[in-house]
Motif scaffolding. Structure first.
Motif, mmCIF file in Angstrom:
data_model
loop_
_atom_site.group_PDB
_atom_site.id
_atom_site.type_symbol
_atom_site.label_atom_id
_atom_site.label_comp_id
_atom_site.label_asym_id
_atom_site.label_seq_id
_atom_site.Cartn_x
_atom_site.Cartn_y
_atom_site.Cartn_z
ATOM 1 N N GLY A 223 4.978 13.790 0.187
ATOM 2 C CA GLY A 223 3.728 13.105 0.473
ATOM 3 C C GLY A 223 2.789 13.038 -0.720
ATOM 4 O O GLY A 223 2.136 12.020 -0.956
ATOM 5 N N GLU A 224 2.723 14.120 -1.518
ATOM 6 C CA GLU A 224 1.803 14.135 -2.649
ATOM 7 C C GLU A 224 2.187 13.093 -3.692
ATOM 8 O O GLU A 224 1.331 12.379 -4.227
ATOM 9 C CB GLU A 224 1.790 15.529 -3.275
ATOM 10 C CG GLU A 224 1.250 16.605 -2.336
ATOM 11 C CD GLU A 224 1.300 17.977 -2.963
ATOM 12 O OE1 GLU A 224 1.802 18.067 -4.121
ATOM 13 O OE2 GLU A 224 0.850 18.941 -2.325
ATOM 14 N N ARG A 225 3.475 12.974 -3.990
ATOM 15 C CA ARG A 225 3.907 11.994 -4.992
ATOM 16 C C ARG A 225 3.778 10.567 -4.468
ATOM 17 O O ARG A 225 3.490 9.649 -5.242
ATOM 18 C CB ARG A 225 5.339 12.289 -5.423
ATOM 19 C CG ARG A 225 5.442 13.563 -6.252
ATOM 20 C CD ARG A 225 6.766 13.703 -6.940
ATOM 21 N NE ARG A 225 7.838 13.995 -5.998
ATOM 22 C CZ ARG A 225 9.084 14.285 -6.375
ATOM 23 N NH1 ARG A 225 9.409 14.327 -7.652
ATOM 24 N NH2 ARG A 225 10.011 14.557 -5.473
ATOM 25 N N ILE A 226 3.962 10.385 -3.169
ATOM 26 C CA ILE A 226 3.754 9.045 -2.595
ATOM 27 C C ILE A 226 2.297 8.636 -2.756
ATOM 28 O O ILE A 226 1.997 7.500 -3.137
ATOM 29 C CB ILE A 226 4.182 9.034 -1.114
ATOM 30 C CG1 ILE A 226 5.697 9.207 -0.994
ATOM 31 C CG2 ILE A 226 3.753 7.730 -0.433
ATOM 32 C CD1 ILE A 226 6.179 9.341 0.432
ATOM 33 N N TRP A 227 1.371 9.563 -2.485
ATOM 34 C CA TRP A 227 -0.048 9.237 -2.626
ATOM 35 C C TRP A 227 -0.424 9.011 -4.095
ATOM 36 O O TRP A 227 -1.247 8.151 -4.405
ATOM 37 C CB TRP A 227 -0.892 10.352 -2.027
ATOM 38 C CG TRP A 227 -2.357 10.149 -2.236
ATOM 39 C CD1 TRP A 227 -3.209 10.970 -2.898
ATOM 40 C CD2 TRP A 227 -3.142 9.045 -1.789
ATOM 41 N NE1 TRP A 227 -4.478 10.465 -2.892
ATOM 42 C CE2 TRP A 227 -4.469 9.267 -2.222
ATOM 43 C CE3 TRP A 227 -2.859 7.890 -1.069
ATOM 44 C CZ2 TRP A 227 -5.487 8.388 -1.960
ATOM 45 C CZ3 TRP A 227 -3.896 7.004 -0.801
ATOM 46 C CH2 TRP A 227 -5.184 7.250 -1.243
ATOM 47 N N THR A 228 0.183 9.768 -5.005
ATOM 48 C CA THR A 228 -0.071 9.539 -6.434
ATOM 49 C C THR A 228 0.364 8.144 -6.846
ATOM 50 O O THR A 228 -0.332 7.466 -7.627
ATOM 51 C CB THR A 228 0.673 10.600 -7.265
ATOM 52 O OG1 THR A 228 0.245 11.900 -6.866
ATOM 53 C CG2 THR A 228 0.411 10.415 -8.747
ATOM 54 N N TRP A 229 1.489 7.691 -6.331
ATOM 55 C CA TRP A 229 1.951 6.335 -6.643
ATOM 56 C C TRP A 229 0.993 5.284 -6.077
ATOM 57 O O TRP A 229 0.713 4.271 -6.730
ATOM 58 C CB TRP A 229 3.348 6.127 -6.076
ATOM 59 C CG TRP A 229 3.875 4.734 -6.288
ATOM 60 C CD1 TRP A 229 4.464 4.236 -7.406
ATOM 61 C CD2 TRP A 229 3.836 3.666 -5.339
ATOM 62 N NE1 TRP A 229 4.799 2.917 -7.223
ATOM 63 C CE2 TRP A 229 4.428 2.536 -5.969
ATOM 64 C CE3 TRP A 229 3.369 3.542 -4.029
ATOM 65 C CZ2 TRP A 229 4.557 1.319 -5.317
ATOM 66 C CZ3 TRP A 229 3.498 2.331 -3.392
ATOM 67 C CH2 TRP A 229 4.083 1.235 -4.027
ATOM 68 N N LEU B 20 -2.005 2.160 -8.021
ATOM 69 C CA LEU B 20 -2.196 0.739 -7.763
ATOM 70 C C LEU B 20 -3.647 0.315 -7.912
ATOM 71 O O LEU B 20 -3.927 -0.881 -8.029
ATOM 72 C CB LEU B 20 -1.692 0.388 -6.362
ATOM 73 C CG LEU B 20 -0.211 0.669 -6.081
ATOM 74 C CD1 LEU B 20 0.119 0.321 -4.636
ATOM 75 C CD2 LEU B 20 0.687 -0.101 -7.031
ATOM 76 N N PHE B 21 -4.577 1.270 -7.887
ATOM 77 C CA PHE B 21 -5.998 0.955 -8.021
ATOM 78 C C PHE B 21 -6.346 0.734 -9.494
ATOM 79 O O PHE B 21 -5.618 1.193 -10.385
ATOM 80 C CB PHE B 21 -6.845 2.097 -7.457
ATOM 81 C CG PHE B 21 -6.800 2.220 -5.967
ATOM 82 C CD1 PHE B 21 -7.742 1.596 -5.179
ATOM 83 C CD2 PHE B 21 -5.805 2.962 -5.344
ATOM 84 C CE1 PHE B 21 -7.714 1.714 -3.802
ATOM 85 C CE2 PHE B 21 -5.750 3.086 -3.977
ATOM 86 C CZ PHE B 21 -6.716 2.449 -3.192
ATOM 87 N N ALA C 297 -10.766 6.972 -5.714
ATOM 88 C CA ALA C 297 -9.764 6.683 -4.680
ATOM 89 C C ALA C 297 -8.966 7.932 -4.330
ATOM 90 O O ALA C 297 -8.701 8.203 -3.147
ATOM 91 C CB ALA C 297 -8.829 5.572 -5.159
ATOM 92 N N ALA C 298 -8.591 8.709 -5.339
ATOM 93 C CA ALA C 298 -7.852 9.944 -5.068
ATOM 94 C C ALA C 298 -8.702 10.930 -4.281
ATOM 95 O O ALA C 298 -8.218 11.566 -3.326
ATOM 96 C CB ALA C 298 -7.399 10.565 -6.388
ATOM 97 N N ALA C 299 -9.973 11.074 -4.652
ATOM 98 C CA ALA C 299 -10.856 11.981 -3.915
ATOM 99 C C ALA C 299 -11.079 11.507 -2.485
ATOM 100 O O ALA C 299 -11.086 12.313 -1.537
ATOM 101 C CB ALA C 299 -12.188 12.115 -4.648
ATOM 102 N N ALA C 300 -11.258 10.195 -2.298
ATOM 103 C CA ALA C 300 -11.423 9.657 -0.941
ATOM 104 C C ALA C 300 -10.165 9.876 -0.106
ATOM 105 O O ALA C 300 -10.244 10.162 1.099
ATOM 106 C CB ALA C 300 -11.765 8.171 -1.009
ATOM 107 N N GLY C 301 -8.995 9.753 -0.735
ATOM 108 C CA GLY C 301 -7.759 10.021 -0.006
ATOM 109 C C GLY C 301 -7.643 11.467 0.432
ATOM 110 O O GLY C 301 -7.176 11.758 1.543
#
Length: 413
Positions: A235-241, A245-246, A254-258
């Protein structure tokens, strides 16, 4: 002025010597002329330089009032936003066989991810930690369903026999006052209902619909479990990918909001599980006390129904009321209904605000509106995912608003 003083001194010197010299060309012939000449030769005040700022414009006159223009601008923006939301909802519904299982896997992963994190903090590798949590989740679900199936199988025949007796009592009630429906009329109504269900075309359509729904459920279940495995493992690497895109300047926010959204989603799932467990235990204990058959299976049904906020536990609890009516009589059914109402009131006014109010700050009115819209748009699945979406929008929106970039302060000049 200096030249005039020199000329005056020369003239006074010549007068003292007794000489009368004519004034030079252009020199003043008298003291008054000298003063006037000196005043004329003095430079005047320097005019100020022209200002670089434009001159203020007169107020514009527009045939349409500013309030109307602002309302029009807001209107077309809101129309575009509503159209975009409707388009996303329509696409999600068309792809519901794929979208809803992914959402279900995401919700399950949000609830199980803390277990994976604890195992990894204890020294487990990522793969074994995700595998252990996933297998444990399957064992709990399959074990509970097996327990319910055994309980239903052991009491099913008794319930069927008591249901037949209860139906006969209902027929006796209908044949007496105040309904006074005779046996012939009641049999004709039953025959009409049976003929409707025995119609060949209706049976064929229902069979086709049931087969389609069964296939969609199986495909969705398999996809949800497959997605759950990878959400727990990667899950962590999927969210990093996804963050990549931003645009580069917005990736940090975006990372903090996620992270905030993921924390909110996990808290909502854990809070909902606690609320559902409260409803299920309370109803099961009540049914055991009143000796209503199938108390444990009915409690499990209430547990799963409680994942639909506000109405789920009550709707599934009415099944227990019907079983009590058929098997134990009207008085016990009324007691079960009263107990169900009391449990729902305690859960809605005390337990749920205490649990979800501390974890996910969503107003009850927003929950009610979200459940209504979700039910209209996506039936039961829409009602289940509506409140998590509202919670995510509320949390992420509040976070982005509180961390909005402000212009740098202007240095004092």
């Amino acid at each position: 002025m200096t030249r005039w003083l020199t000329d005056v001194r020369q003239r006074f010197a010549q007068a003292a010597a007794g000489q009368q010299a004519p004034p030079p060309d252009g020199a003043p012939r008298s003291l008054g002329e000298a003063v006037a000449s000196a005043a004329a030769s003095e430079p005047g005040p320097v005019p100020p330089p022209p200002s670089s700022e434009p001159a203020p414009r007169p107020p514009e006159t527009h045939p349409v009032p500013k309030v109307v223009r602002d309302a029009a601008e807001w209107s077309w923006r809101l129309i575009l936003i509503a159209a975009a939301v409707a388009g996303v909802g329509w696409l999600a519904w068309e792809l519901r066989v794929v979208i809803f299982p992914l959402v279900a896997g995401l919700l399950l992963a949000a609830g199980l991810q803390p277990l994976v994190r604890r195992l990894r903090m204890a020294g487990w590798a990522r793969g074994p930690a995700a595998a252990v949590v996933f297998v444990g989740f399957l064992l709990v679900v399959v074990g509970s369903l097996t327990l319910v199936g055994n309980a239903v199988g052991g009491q099913f025949q008794d319930v069927v026999d008591q249901a037949e007796e209860g139906l006969q009592e209902i027929r006796n009630w209908l044949s007496g006052p105040p309904f006074s429906i005779d046996e012939a009329q009641l049999d004709s109504y039953i025959d009409r209902a049976v003929n409707v269900f025995q119609d060949d075309s209706s049976v064929t359509e229902q069979a086709a619909t049931a087969a389609t729904v069964a296939i969609e459920i199986l495909v969705g279940l398999a996809l949800a479990l497959f997605a759950l495995i990878f959400f727990l493992y990667d899950g962590e690497r999927i969210w990093t990918w996804v963050v990549r895109l931003f645009p580069a300047r917005t990736r940090a926010r975006a990372a903090a909001a996620g992270d905030v959204a993921w924390l909110t989603l996990g808290q909502y799932i854990r809070g909902t599980v606690l609320v559902a467990l409260f409803d299920a235990v309370a109803i099961t204990v009540l049914l055991f006390i009143l000796q209503v058959p199938l108390a444990l299976p009915l409690g499990v049904l209430v547990f799963f129904g409680a994942f639909v906020p506000l109405i789920g536990a009550f709707v599934t609890g009415t099944v227990a009321v019907l079983v009590a009516l058929v098997t134990q009589g009207l008085l016990i059914a009324i007691v079960v209904l009263a107990g169900l109402i009391v449990v729902q009131q305690v859960e809605s006014n005390v337990f749920q605000p205490f649990i979800l109010g501390r974890m996910v700050r969503v107003h009850p009115l927003a929950v009610a509106v979200a459940v209504a819209i979700g039910t209209l748009a996506g039936s039961i699945i829409g009602a289940i995912i509506a409140v998590p979406i509202i919670a995510l929008v509320n949390t992420v929106g509040s976070y982005l608003a509180s961390t909005r970039e402000r212009p740098p302060p202007v240095a004092p000049g």
